[in-house]
Each structure stands twice: as structure tokens, then as C-alpha cells.
Design a protein around this motif. Structure first.
Motif, PDB file in Angstrom:
ATOM      1  N   GLY A  58       0.813  -1.206   0.000  1.00  0.00           N
ATOM      2  CA  GLY A  58       0.000   0.000   0.000  1.00  0.00           C
ATOM      3  C   GLY A  58       0.850   1.261   0.000  1.00  0.00           C
ATOM      4  N   GLU A  59       1.927   1.248   0.784  1.00  0.00           N
ATOM      5  CA  GLU A  59       2.820   2.406   0.837  1.00  0.00           C
ATOM      6  C   GLU A  59       3.453   2.656  -0.534  1.00  0.00           C
ATOM      7  OE1 GLU A  59       6.728   4.005   3.360  1.00  0.00           O
ATOM      8  OE2 GLU A  59       5.795   2.079   3.831  1.00  0.00           O
ATOM      9  N   SER A  60       3.867   1.580  -1.222  1.00  0.00           N
ATOM     10  CA  SER A  60       4.458   1.726  -2.555  1.00  0.00           C
ATOM     11  C   SER A  60       3.450   2.257  -3.566  1.00  0.00           C
ATOM     12  CB  SER A  60       5.006   0.378  -3.031  1.00  0.00           C
ATOM     13  OG  SER A  60       6.081  -0.050  -2.227  1.00  0.00           O
ATOM     14  N   LEU A  61       2.176   1.910  -3.379  1.00  0.00           N
ATOM     15  CA  LEU A  61       1.124   2.363  -4.294  1.00  0.00           C
ATOM     16  C   LEU A  61       0.575   3.733  -3.917  1.00  0.00           C
ATOM     17  CD1 LEU A  61      -0.903  -0.975  -4.632  1.00  0.00           C
ATOM     18  CD2 LEU A  61       0.585   0.038  -6.371  1.00  0.00           C
ATOM     19  N   GLY A  62       0.946   4.204  -2.734  1.00  0.00           N
ATOM     20  CA  GLY A  62       0.440   5.493  -2.280  1.00  0.00           C
ATOM     21  C   GLY A  62      -0.967   5.426  -1.724  1.00  0.00           C
ATOM     22  N   VAL A  63      -1.345   4.235  -1.223  1.00  0.00           N
ATOM     23  CA  VAL A  63      -2.676   4.053  -0.642  1.00  0.00           C
ATOM     24  C   VAL A  63      -2.529   3.315   0.684  1.00  0.00           C
ATOM     25  CG1 VAL A  63      -3.796   3.973  -2.910  1.00  0.00           C
ATOM     26  CG2 VAL A  63      -3.068   1.832  -1.827  1.00  0.00           C
ATOM     27  N   THR A  64      -3.649   3.170   1.386  1.00  0.00           N
ATOM     28  CA  THR A  64      -3.612   2.447   2.655  1.00  0.00           C
ATOM     29  C   THR A  64      -3.523   0.933   2.399  1.00  0.00           C
ATOM     30  OG1 THR A  64      -6.010   2.207   2.782  1.00  0.00           O
ATOM     31  CG2 THR A  64      -5.044   4.219   3.728  1.00  0.00           C
ATOM     32  N   LYS A  65      -3.166   0.214   3.451  1.00  0.00           N
ATOM     33  CA  LYS A  65      -3.152  -1.252   3.396  1.00  0.00           C
ATOM     34  C   LYS A  65      -4.526  -1.771   2.997  1.00  0.00           C
ATOM     35  CE  LYS A  65      -3.180  -5.087   6.710  1.00  0.00           C
ATOM     36  NZ  LYS A  65      -2.917  -5.475   8.114  1.00  0.00           N
ATOM     37  N   GLN A  66      -5.570  -1.205   3.590  1.00  0.00           N
ATOM     38  CA  GLN A  66      -6.934  -1.662   3.313  1.00  0.00           C
ATOM     39  C   GLN A  66      -7.323  -1.410   1.855  1.00  0.00           C
ATOM     40  OE1 GLN A  66      -5.993   0.190   5.909  1.00  0.00           O
ATOM     41  NE2 GLN A  66      -6.351  -1.195   7.653  1.00  0.00           N
ATOM     42  N   ALA A  67      -6.929  -0.266   1.326  1.00  0.00           N
ATOM     43  CA  ALA A  67      -7.248   0.062  -0.067  1.00  0.00           C
ATOM     44  C   ALA A  67      -6.533  -0.872  -1.033  1.00  0.00           C
ATOM     45  CB  ALA A  67      -6.879   1.516  -0.358  1.00  0.00           C
ATOM     46  N   ALA A  68      -5.286  -1.219  -0.723  1.00  0.00           N
ATOM     47  CA  ALA A  68      -4.534  -2.145  -1.569  1.00  0.00           C
ATOM     48  C   ALA A  68      -5.176  -3.519  -1.572  1.00  0.00           C
ATOM     49  CB  ALA A  68      -3.082  -2.233  -1.090  1.00  0.00           C
ATOM     50  N   GLN A  69      -5.563  -3.985  -0.402  1.00  0.00           N
ATOM     51  CA  GLN A  69      -6.217  -5.293  -0.311  1.00  0.00           C
ATOM     52  C   GLN A  69      -7.554  -5.310  -1.049  1.00  0.00           C
ATOM     53  OE1 GLN A  69      -5.991  -5.593   4.050  1.00  0.00           O
ATOM     54  NE2 GLN A  69      -4.895  -7.519   3.755  1.00  0.00           N
ATOM     55  N   LYS A  70      -8.310  -4.236  -0.890  1.00  0.00           N
ATOM     56  CA  LYS A  70      -9.620  -4.162  -1.546  1.00  0.00           C
ATOM     57  C   LYS A  70      -9.471  -4.226  -3.056  1.00  0.00           C
ATOM     58  CE  LYS A  70     -13.828  -1.370  -1.829  1.00  0.00           C
ATOM     59  NZ  LYS A  70     -14.527  -0.144  -1.343  1.00  0.00           N
ATOM     60  N   ARG A  71      -8.408  -3.616  -3.577  1.00  0.00           N
ATOM     61  CA  ARG A  71      -8.213  -3.582  -5.029  1.00  0.00           C
ATOM     62  C   ARG A  71      -7.669  -4.895  -5.570  1.00  0.00           C
ATOM     63  NH1 ARG A  71      -4.235   0.566  -8.434  1.00  0.00           N
ATOM     64  NH2 ARG A  71      -4.538  -0.428 -10.469  1.00  0.00           N
ATOM     65  N   PHE A  72      -6.779  -5.551  -4.832  1.00  0.00           N
ATOM     66  CA  PHE A  72      -6.041  -6.671  -5.415  1.00  0.00           C
ATOM     67  C   PHE A  72      -6.353  -8.047  -4.831  1.00  0.00           C
ATOM     68  CE2 PHE A  72      -3.323  -2.969  -6.336  1.00  0.00           C
ATOM     69  CZ  PHE A  72      -3.226  -3.113  -7.709  1.00  0.00           C
ATOM     70  N   VAL A  73      -7.143  -8.121  -3.766  1.00  0.00           N
ATOM     71  CA  VAL A  73      -7.474  -9.427  -3.191  1.00  0.00           C
ATOM     72  C   VAL A  73      -8.889  -9.813  -3.621  1.00  0.00           C
ATOM     73  CG1 VAL A  73      -7.773 -10.777  -1.090  1.00  0.00           C
ATOM     74  CG2 VAL A  73      -5.970  -9.043  -1.206  1.00  0.00           C
ATOM     75  N   PRO A  74      -9.039 -10.896  -4.410  1.00  0.00           N
ATOM     76  CA  PRO A  74     -10.393 -11.308  -4.816  1.00  0.00           C
ATOM     77  C   PRO A  74     -11.203 -11.748  -3.600  1.00  0.00           C
ATOM     78  CG  PRO A  74      -8.685 -12.438  -6.093  1.00  0.00           C
ATOM     79  CD  PRO A  74      -8.001 -11.777  -4.945  1.00  0.00           C
ATOM     80  N   LYS A  75     -12.498 -11.510  -3.640  1.00  0.00           N
ATOM     81  CA  LYS A  75     -13.384 -11.928  -2.560  1.00  0.00           C
ATOM     82  C   LYS A  75     -14.408 -12.921  -3.090  1.00  0.00           C
ATOM     83  CE  LYS A  75     -13.058  -7.840   0.402  1.00  0.00           C
ATOM     84  NZ  LYS A  75     -11.872  -7.309  -0.249  1.00  0.00           N
ATOM     85  N   GLU A  76     -14.786 -13.864  -2.230  1.00  0.00           N
ATOM     86  CA  GLU A  76     -15.830 -14.805  -2.617  1.00  0.00           C
ATOM     87  C   GLU A  76     -17.120 -14.041  -2.899  1.00  0.00           C
ATOM     88  OE1 GLU A  76     -16.461 -17.891   0.172  1.00  0.00           O
ATOM     89  OE2 GLU A  76     -14.585 -18.926  -0.284  1.00  0.00           O
ATOM     90  N   SER A  77     -17.765 -14.381  -4.002  1.00  0.00           N
ATOM     91  CA  SER A  77     -19.066 -13.781  -4.319  1.00  0.00           C
ATOM     92  C   SER A  77     -19.751 -14.637  -5.367  1.00  0.00           C
ATOM     93  CB  SER A  77     -18.903 -12.347  -4.827  1.00  0.00           C
ATOM     94  OG  SER A  77     -18.359 -12.340  -6.132  1.00  0.00           O
ATOM     95  N   PRO A  78     -21.076 -14.541  -5.467  1.00  0.00           N
ATOM     96  CA  PRO A  78     -21.811 -15.352  -6.439  1.00  0.00           C
ATOM     97  C   PRO A  78     -21.661 -14.853  -7.872  1.00  0.00           C
ATOM     98  CG  PRO A  78     -23.216 -14.644  -4.609  1.00  0.00           C
ATOM     99  CD  PRO A  78     -21.969 -13.829  -4.564  1.00  0.00           C
ATOM    100  N   GLU A  79     -21.145 -13.628  -8.052  1.00  0.00           N
ATOM    101  CA  GLU A  79     -21.054 -13.057  -9.393  1.00  0.00           C
ATOM    102  C   GLU A  79     -19.625 -13.040  -9.897  1.00  0.00           C
ATOM    103  OE1 GLU A  79     -22.524 -11.076  -6.880  1.00  0.00           O
ATOM    104  OE2 GLU A  79     -24.504 -11.908  -7.291  1.00  0.00           O
TER     105      GLU A  79
END
Length: 233
Positions: A58-79
Motif C-alpha cells: 500500500g505504501e508503494s502504491l500510495g494508498v492504505t493497506k486496506q485500499a490495496a487489499q480491496k483492489r487486489f485481493v479477490p473476494k468470494e461472491s456469487p457473481e
């Protein structure tokens, strides 16, 4: 670095009609944006494999840890939202439908179900690649069915795609872009599945002799030629 003048020349060389050129420029702009997203995603994955924390990424991307995870970590979903299904070939769409069918008694749709869908679509390049590379005739199917036998057979109300399954499909897009293809064929799904190292399908395929390197070489030898824009296998 890509120069604006080079892009203008590329678009101008493809058509004489000014409106056709404008349409092509819009299409190319979208492709470049997607390539940029996957370029960053590739190096995020590399950093994770190298042991970097999400806080560091996140620091390298200039965003928070949470923002980096939200963008790059897939989440289980039906769609399935990425990529749009209109970029899947007919065979690839059938693979997704077959995966859902194979997962009808499972808690989630995983890479193992995706692999069975690829094998069922026997006319696709993915199934042909597996047949060529696997250690014994049908060994991949037997191995994945053996894994599924150990799972409880009770279908939940909401059946999501697993994180590894969604990551595989994201990596399928990256493989298509790497090869210069604007469609998602069964071959790209296979390569994406093989790159999703934590998934069951990747483990099964590697155990039966189907590695990403070998599959990529075979696929590229079959589809070698200029970049394609029409649906493949």
C-alpha cells in the motif's frame, strides 16, 4: 515508454474514415487502461510472493493497506464481474456453466470445478493441451474427482465463486493480454488456473504433469501468429 505520436500513427494506419478512427481510439484507450491495471497487478503478486506485507505494498502504491487489499485481493461472491462475460468465447462460457454444475453440491465454486469444466469442453484448446501433457490418459480428471469425493455434498443457499477461482479468471485475462488476445478462451482459463498456485486445480495439474510453462508453450505454438481480436477455442 509508449509515445502519443506512436498511438496516433497506429490508429491512423488502421482506417481512413475519421469516425472509425475515433471508435478505434476509444477501444485502444480502454485496452491500455486494462494493460496498466494488469501490469500493476502482476508486480503486486510478485511482491506478495516475495514476502511483502500489504502495508508495504500500500505504501508503494500510495494508498492504505486496506485500499490495496480491496483492489487486489479477490473476494468470494456469487457473481463474476471481471472481465465482462461478453469477452468470453462460447466455449469459455460453457466452461463457467459446467463449473457451476459440477459444484452443485459444494459450498463454493472452486478451481477444481473450473478444471472439470475445461475437461468437459473437450473441443477446446485447454482440454487438448491437458490431454497432450498429462502423465496418463484421463489422469487429471481422475485426480480432481478423487479430491471432490472427500468434500461434503450439501449445496448452500448462496454459492459463491472461491477466491482462488476468481483469481484464476483474473489471471486468465492477464494471460490473454500477454498473448495479444482481446477474447478469453479456454486456453487462457487453463493458464490462469495454473498460475493460481494455491488453488486445488493447480495442484492437481502439476501432479499430473501439466505445468504452466509446458501449457503456455503448447498454447502459444498452436495460436502463434499476429494478435487476434476474434474468439478462439
Amino acid at each position: 515508454m509508449i509515445q502519443l505520436t506512436d498511438l496516433i500513427a497506429t490508429v491512423a494506419g488502421e482506417a481512413d474514415d475519421v469516425l472509425v478512427r475515433l471508435t478505434r481510439a476509444v477501444e485502444l484507450s480502454g485496452q491500455l487502461s486494462e494493460l496498466g491495471d494488469h501490469l500493476v497487478g502482476h508486480f503486486v503478486d510478485e511482491a506478495r510472493r516475495g514476502g511483502a506485507s500489504w502495508a508495504e505494498i500500500g505504501e508503494s502504491l500510495g494508498v492504505t493497506k486496506q485500499a490495496a487489499q480491496k483492489r487486489f485481493v479477490p473476494k468470494e461472491s456469487p457473481e463474476l464481474t471481471k472481465p465482462s462475460m461478453d469477452r468470453y468465447t462460447q466455449r469459455s462460457r460453457r466452461v463457467i456453466a459446467l463449473a457451476r454444475h459440477h459444484a452443485r453440491f459444494s459450498e463454493r465454486i472452486g478451481t477444481e470445478h473450473l478444471l472439470l469444466g475445461l475437461l468437459d469442453e473437450s473441443g477446446g484448446l485447454a482440454a487438448k493441451t491437458i490431454a497432450k501433457l498429462e502423465s496418463g490418459d484421463g489422469s487429471t480428471r481422475l485426480a480432481v474427482l478423487h479430491r471432490l469425493d472427500a468434500e461434503p455434498r450439501q449445496r448452500p443457499d448462496k454459492q459463491p465463486y472461491s477466491t482462488h477461482c476468481k483469481k484464476s479468471l483474473e489471471l486468465a485475462v492477464r494471460e490473454a493480454l500477454r498473448m495479444g488476445h482481446m477474447f478469453i478462451g479456454t486456453e487462457h482459463i487453463l493458464l490462469g488456473v495454473l498460475l493460481a498456485e494455491g488453488g486445488t486445480a493447480a495442484a492437481v495439474l502439476n501432479a499430473t504433469g501439466v505445468t504452466h510453462a509446458a501449457a503456455a508453450r503448447h498454447v502459444e505454438s498452436v495460436v502463434s501468429g499476429p494478435p487476434q481480436a476474434l474468439p478462439g477455442a
